[in-house]
Design a protein around this motif. Structure first.
Motif, mmCIF file in Angstrom:
data_model
loop_
_atom_site.group_PDB
_atom_site.id
_atom_site.type_symbol
_atom_site.label_atom_id
_atom_site.label_comp_id
_atom_site.label_asym_id
_atom_site.label_seq_id
_atom_site.Cartn_x
_atom_site.Cartn_y
_atom_site.Cartn_z
ATOM 1 N N ASN A 591 0.822 -1.205 0.000
ATOM 2 C CA ASN A 591 0.000 0.000 0.000
ATOM 3 C C ASN A 591 0.862 1.264 0.000
ATOM 4 N N ALA A 592 0.265 2.335 -0.517
ATOM 5 C CA ALA A 592 0.859 3.677 -0.460
ATOM 6 C C ALA A 592 2.243 3.732 -1.085
ATOM 7 N N PHE A 593 2.398 3.124 -2.251
ATOM 8 C CA PHE A 593 3.640 3.183 -3.022
ATOM 9 C C PHE A 593 3.522 4.405 -3.945
ATOM 10 N N HIS A 594 4.303 5.455 -3.658
ATOM 11 C CA HIS A 594 4.193 6.722 -4.380
ATOM 12 C C HIS A 594 5.282 6.834 -5.445
ATOM 13 N N VAL A 595 5.016 7.682 -6.423
ATOM 14 C CA VAL A 595 6.076 8.008 -7.371
ATOM 15 C C VAL A 595 6.963 9.101 -6.782
ATOM 16 N N VAL A 596 6.359 10.213 -6.374
ATOM 17 C CA VAL A 596 7.105 11.332 -5.783
ATOM 18 C C VAL A 596 6.527 11.622 -4.404
ATOM 19 N N ALA A 597 7.379 11.703 -3.385
ATOM 20 C CA ALA A 597 6.957 12.028 -2.025
ATOM 21 C C ALA A 597 7.835 13.150 -1.490
ATOM 22 N N GLY A 598 7.241 14.332 -1.308
ATOM 23 C CA GLY A 598 7.978 15.470 -0.770
ATOM 24 C C GLY A 598 8.108 15.355 0.737
ATOM 25 N N GLY A 599 9.286 15.608 1.257
ATOM 26 C CA GLY A 599 9.533 15.518 2.691
ATOM 27 C C GLY A 599 9.169 16.798 3.418
ATOM 28 N N LYS A 600 8.938 16.694 4.697
ATOM 29 C CA LYS A 600 8.633 17.865 5.516
ATOM 30 C C LYS A 600 9.847 18.796 5.532
ATOM 31 N N GLY A 601 9.595 20.081 5.289
ATOM 32 C CA GLY A 601 10.688 21.037 5.255
ATOM 33 C C GLY A 601 11.397 21.120 3.925
ATOM 34 N N SER A 602 10.861 20.464 2.880
ATOM 35 C CA SER A 602 11.447 20.573 1.542
ATOM 36 C C SER A 602 10.516 21.401 0.661
ATOM 37 N N LEU A 603 11.085 22.096 -0.304
ATOM 38 C CA LEU A 603 10.298 22.916 -1.222
ATOM 39 C C LEU A 603 10.866 22.790 -2.624
ATOM 40 N N ALA A 604 10.015 22.362 -3.555
ATOM 41 C CA ALA A 604 10.400 22.331 -4.960
ATOM 42 C C ALA A 604 10.088 23.682 -5.583
ATOM 43 N N GLY A 605 11.072 24.286 -6.220
ATOM 44 C CA GLY A 605 10.780 25.476 -6.998
ATOM 45 C C GLY A 605 9.891 25.142 -8.174
#
Length: 733
Positions: A591-605
Motif C-alpha cells: 500500500n501507499a507506493f508513491h512516485v514522488v513524495a515530498g519531505g517535511k521542510g522541503s520545497l520544490a521550486g
C-alpha cells in the motif's frame, strides 16, 4: 546626532552618517574613503593572536587578519575608537580572508570599521552572522561594515531561523557589501530596535548588492526588515538607499518597514518577487526607486499602509504581480486594531510615479470584515500609467477618501476614474534606461528626467562575482551507462554537477538508494528496477531530470510507503524535478507506493511532468502534502503536469497542501493540462486534492472512473480555473 543634523539628513543633503566617514556621492561607484588618524597595523595569524592584539588596540589602529581560511572563528570585535581615529578590522587582502564553518562577527563599542571579509561554506553558531552588539546589552554606534561578503552561509534546514546582519544601536552604516543566497528562515538584514538603547536609530544601509534569495515558502523571508510591530509606532530614521535587489523572492515583503520616519531612496529592484512594504509605522518616504519586473511572476512594487506615507518619483516597469504585490497597493486597515495588524491608510501622498506595463494597481487591497477601513485623506496625483489592454486599477472598496488629480493613463475599455485622463501616450527610452513620454505636455507627469538608476556594478564589491554560472541539467559531461546490476549506482558515484547519464536499451538493477545532491539528468531507453524502499533521494543541492526512462517497482520490498523519488526532510535549498516521456509502473507491491513524495521542510521550486505514463500505483503519483502544521508552508511552489496519462493510481494523481492563514507567500501554483486520468483515486480519495493552492488551472483533461477534484480555498485571493474538461464516471468538481 543633533536635531539640525537629523533635519538635514531627511532633506536628502549628503552628510556623514558616521563621524569620520564621509557620505558617498549619490552615484559613487566605490566606498567612501575616510581621512583618519594613522595608527599601528597589527597582523593576526590565528584567533588567539587576534584577541591578544585587540586587547592592545588604540584609536587609529588597524587589526589585520592574515589571508586564508579561518574556520569556526567567533570574532568579538569590542573596542572604542574615536571620531577621527576609528579602530579597523580588515582582511590582509580584500576577499582572501574566508570565515567558514561556524563563524560569526560581533562588534560593539563606537567608531569601529570592518572591511574585506567573506563568510561562506558554513553558518553562524548564533542567531546572526554579523551583529552590531556584544554581551549584556553592549551595542555599536557610529560604526561601519563595508566591502564584506556573506554568500550562501545557510543553516542546513530552511526552518532553522537566523539573520545574516543585525543592526543594533545607532548611527551605524552597512554599505558596499555583497549579500546573496539566503535560503533559510529569517530576514536577511534586520534593524533591531529596543527602548533600552534608543529607538531613534539613524542607521544607513546603502550601496549593497542583495543577490538572489529563492522563495522560502513561508513567512520570514524578507530581505530587509526595519523594526518589528512592537515598537512600530515610533520612528527609526533609518535610510535604505542606492541598493540593488536582484531576484529577492523570499516572500511577499522584500523590504518590510515596521517603523516610522525611514527613507527608502534610489534602490533598484530587478526581477524580485514581492514588494517594498510599509507594513507598520508612519511618515516614511519612498522615492526615486526603480522596479524592473520583466513580466516575471509576482514582481511587485510598493505596498502602502498606515499614516502620512510619501510615495513619489518611483519608476515601475513590467511588474506582473497582483494583490499585495501590485505595482502600487493601497491597503484597507483595521479600525482601532492592535499594533500588529494593519493601521488604516491616512494622508498617503502617491505622486509623480511612472507605472509602465504593470498588471495591477490595487486600491482597498485586502478588504474584508476585519480590514474594513478604506483609505482616507489621501492623494494620487501626476502619475503616469501606460500599457495593456485591460484595466490596471482594481478597486476593492470605497476610494472616495483618495483624491485623484492630474494622472494620465493610456486608454482601456472601462471608464476612467475622476482625476485620470485617458489618452494615447508615446514612450521613448532615455539614456538612463527608463521610458518617458515624447509629448512635452507630459513633462510633469510621472518620474523626473534626471532619475539615474544605480547599476549592479555600482554596488557591492568589485572583487567578488555577482553573476556566477549555476550548474543545471546538461551543463556538465555526458556519461554513457551500460545496462546491468550496479552500473547505474557506479555512474551516480562518478557523476558531477550538471552531468547527463545516458542509458542504453536494457535492464538496470539498483540495490541502493541513489543520492541526488547535485543537478543530474538521466535520459535514454533503459528500464530501471530497484530493491530498496526508495530509488532516488533528492538531497541538499540536488535536482533531477528523467527523460525517456521506464521505472518499475516490481523488485521493491514489501513495505508501506515506498517511493520512486523522495526528498530529504528539512532541506535548505529549493530543488527542481522534471519527468519527461517516462513511464512509472508496477508500484503495487504494497500500500501507499508513491512516485514522488515530498519531505517535511522541503520545497520544490518546480515540479514538471510532461508526456509521461503512470500506471498500477497504490499510492499517489505526486504526494506533496507533508506540511500539515498549518503554518503556511507547502512542498512545491509550481507544479506543471501536461499531456500525461494516469491509470489505476489508487492514491490519486496529486495531493498538494498549504495550510494556515499566512499571507506572506505566493504559492503553490498548479497547471494541469491535457491529461488522461483513468481509475485514479476513489469515492473517498480525490483524483486531485488541492488545499490552499493559490493558482489553479485545470483545462483540457479527461477524467474516467476516478475520484473527484477537491479544491479547498483557505487564504489570499486564490484563482481557480477548471474548464473544458470531460468527466465520465467521475463527479464534477
Amino acid at each position: 546626532m543633533s536635531p539640525s543634523f537629523r533635519t538635514l539628513l531627511h532633506l536628502s543633503i549628503a552628510l556623514p552618517l558616521l563621524a569620520g566617514l564621509p557620505a558617498c556621492a549619490p552615484h559613487a561607484a566605490g566606498p567612501a574613503k575616510a581621512a583618519v588618524a594613522q595608527g599601528r597595523t597589527l597582523l593576526a595569524r590565528d584567533p588567539a593572536q587576534f584577541q591578544a592584539l585587540l586587547a592592545t588596540a588604540k584609536p587609529g589602529d588597524r587589526l589585520v587578519l592574515a589571508d586564508g581560511v579561518w574556520r569556526d572563528f567567533r570574532i568579538d570585535f569590542f573596542a572604542q575608537g574615536t571620531e577621527g581615529a576609528p579602530i579597523t578590522l580588515a582582511a590582509q587582502t580584500p576577499g582572501k580572508v574566508i570565515l567558514s564553518g561556524k563563524s560569526n562577527l560581533r562588534l560593539a563599542g563606537s567608531h569601529l570599521v570592518v572591511t574585506g571579509l567573506v563568510f561562506r561554506d558554513g553558518y553562524t553558531p548564533t542567531g546572526e552572522v554579523i551583529a552590531f552588539r556584544g554581551e549584556k546589552g553592549a551595542v555599536a554606534s557610529h560604526s561601519r561594515v563595508t566591502e564584506t561578503v556573506i554568500d550562501a552561509y545557510n543553516r542546513p534546514a530552511r526552518q532553522e531561523s537566523d539573520h545574516w546582519v543585525a543592526l543594533y544601536g545607532s548611527d551605524n552604516r552597512f554599505d558596499h557589501n555583497h549579500i546573496a543566497g539566503k535560503t533559510n528562515q529569517g530576514a536577511t538584514l534586520v534593524v533591531i530596535r529596543d527602548p533600552q538603547y534608543g529607538l531613534d536609530n539613524r542607521h544607513r544601509i546603502d550601496r549593497n548588492y542583495f543577490g538572489p534569495r529563492p522563495s522560502l515558502g513561508s513567512n520570514g523571508g524578507e530581505t530587509i526588515r526595519v523594526g518589528t510591530s512592537h515598537q512600530s509606532r515610533s520612528d527609526s530614521h533609518t535610510t535604505v538607499e542606492y541598493n540593488y535587489f536582484e531576484r529577492c523572492d523570499g516572500e511577499v515583503e522584500i523590504i518590510s518597514s515596521k517603523s516610522g520616519g525611514n527613507i527608502y531612496r534610489g534602490n533598484v529592484f530587478m526581477e524580485s518577487a514581492g514588494a517594498l512594504t510599509l507594513r507598520h509605522g508612519n511618515g516614511n518616504v519612498v522615492e526615486d526607486n526603480v522596479f524592473f519586473g520583466n513580466a516575471r511572476p509576482h514582481t511587485g512594487g510598493i505596498r502602502v499602509i498606515n499614516r502620512d506615507q510619501i510615495v513619489r518619483n518611483n519608476y515601475l516597469e513590467g511588474l506582473a504581480g497582483k494583490s499585495f504585490a501590485s505595482a502600487v497597493a493601497v491597503l484597507n486597515g483595521v479600525p482601532d486594531g492592535p499594533i500588529n495588524r494593519y493601521d488604516p491608510v491616512v494622508n498617503a501622498q502617491i505622486t509623480n510615479n511612472s507605472i509602465i506595463d504593470a498588471a495591477s494597481i490595487e486600491l482597498g487591497a485586502g478588504a474584508d470584515k476585519e480590514r474594513s477601513a478604506p483609505p482616507t485623506q489621501s492623494r494620487f496625483a501626476s502619475n503616469l500609467i501606460t500599457g495593456g489592454s485591460e484595466e490596471i486599477f482594481r478597486i476593492m472598496d470605497d476610494v472616495s477618501g483618495i483624491t485623484f488629480d492630474g494622472n494620465v493613463q493610456t486608454p482601456v475599455k472601462q471608464p476612467a476614474l475622476a482625476g485620470i485622463t485617458r489618452r494615447p501616450v508615446e514612450l521613448r527610452r532615455a539614456e538612463n534606461g527608463l521610458l518617458y513620454p515624447t509629448d512635452p505636455a507630459l513633462a510633469g507627469t510621472g518620474v523626473r528626467r534626471d532619475l539615474k538608476p544605480i547599476t549592479k556594478a555600482d554596488v557591492g564589491v568589485s572583487w567578488y562575482p555577482k553573476d556566477v554560472p549555476q550548474a543545471g541539467f546538461g551543463t556538465g559531461h555526458t556519461l554513457d551507462v551500460a545496462p546491468g546490476d550496479g552500473t547505474l549506482s557506479a555512474a551516480f558515484a562518478k557523476a558531477g554537477a550538471g552531468d547527463i547519464l545516458s542509458l542504453s536499451t536494457g535492464l538496470y538493477r539498483v540495490e541502493e538508494v541513489l543520492s541526488v545532491a547535485k543537478p543530474l539528468w538521466l535520459r535514454g531507453a533503459g528500464e530501471i528496477r530497484f530493491s530498496r524502499p526508495t530509488l532516488f533521494r533528492i538531497e541538499e543541492g540536488g535536482a533531477l531530470r528523467l527523460t525517456g526512462v521506464t521505472i518499475s517497482g516490481a523488485d521493491a520490498p514489501d513495505a508501506t510507503g515506498n517511493a520512486v523519488i523522495r526528498t530529504a526532510d528539512g532541506m535548505g535549498r529549493n530543488y527542481e524535478l522534471r519527468l519527461e516521456d517516462s513511464r512509472f509502473t508496477g508500484l503495487d507491491v504494497n500500500n501507499a507506493f508513491h512516485v514522488v513524495a515530498g519531505g517535511k521542510g522541503s520545497l520544490a521550486g518546480l515540479i514538471s511532468v510532461n508526456h509521461s505514463i503512470f500506471q498500477n500505483i497504490t499510492g499517489a503519483a505526486l504526494k506533496l502534502d507533508a506540511e500539515t502544521d498549518d503554518l503556511g508552508l507547502y512542498n512545491a511552489e509550481r507544479v506543471e503536469i501536461a499531456g500525461s496519462e494516469f491509470s489505476h493510481v489508487k492514491g490519486g494523481v496529486l495531493s498538494l497542501y498549504r495550510g494556515g492563514k499566512d499571507e506572506s507567500t505566493f504559492g503553490p501554483k498548479l497547471d494541469f493540462i491535457d491529461n488522461k486520468v483513468t481509475k485514479a483515486g476513489s469515492a473517498d480519495i480525490p483524483s486531485l486534492r488541492l488545499h490552499g493552492v493559490q493558482a489553479i488551472r485545470i483545462t483540457g483533461n479527461r477524467f474516467t472512473d476516478s475520484g473527484a477534484i477537491k479544491v479547498t480555498r483557505t487564504v489570499g485571493e486564490p484563482v481557480t480555473i477548471i474548464q473544458n474538461n470531460e468527466f465520465k464516471g467521475t463527479p464534477a468538481p
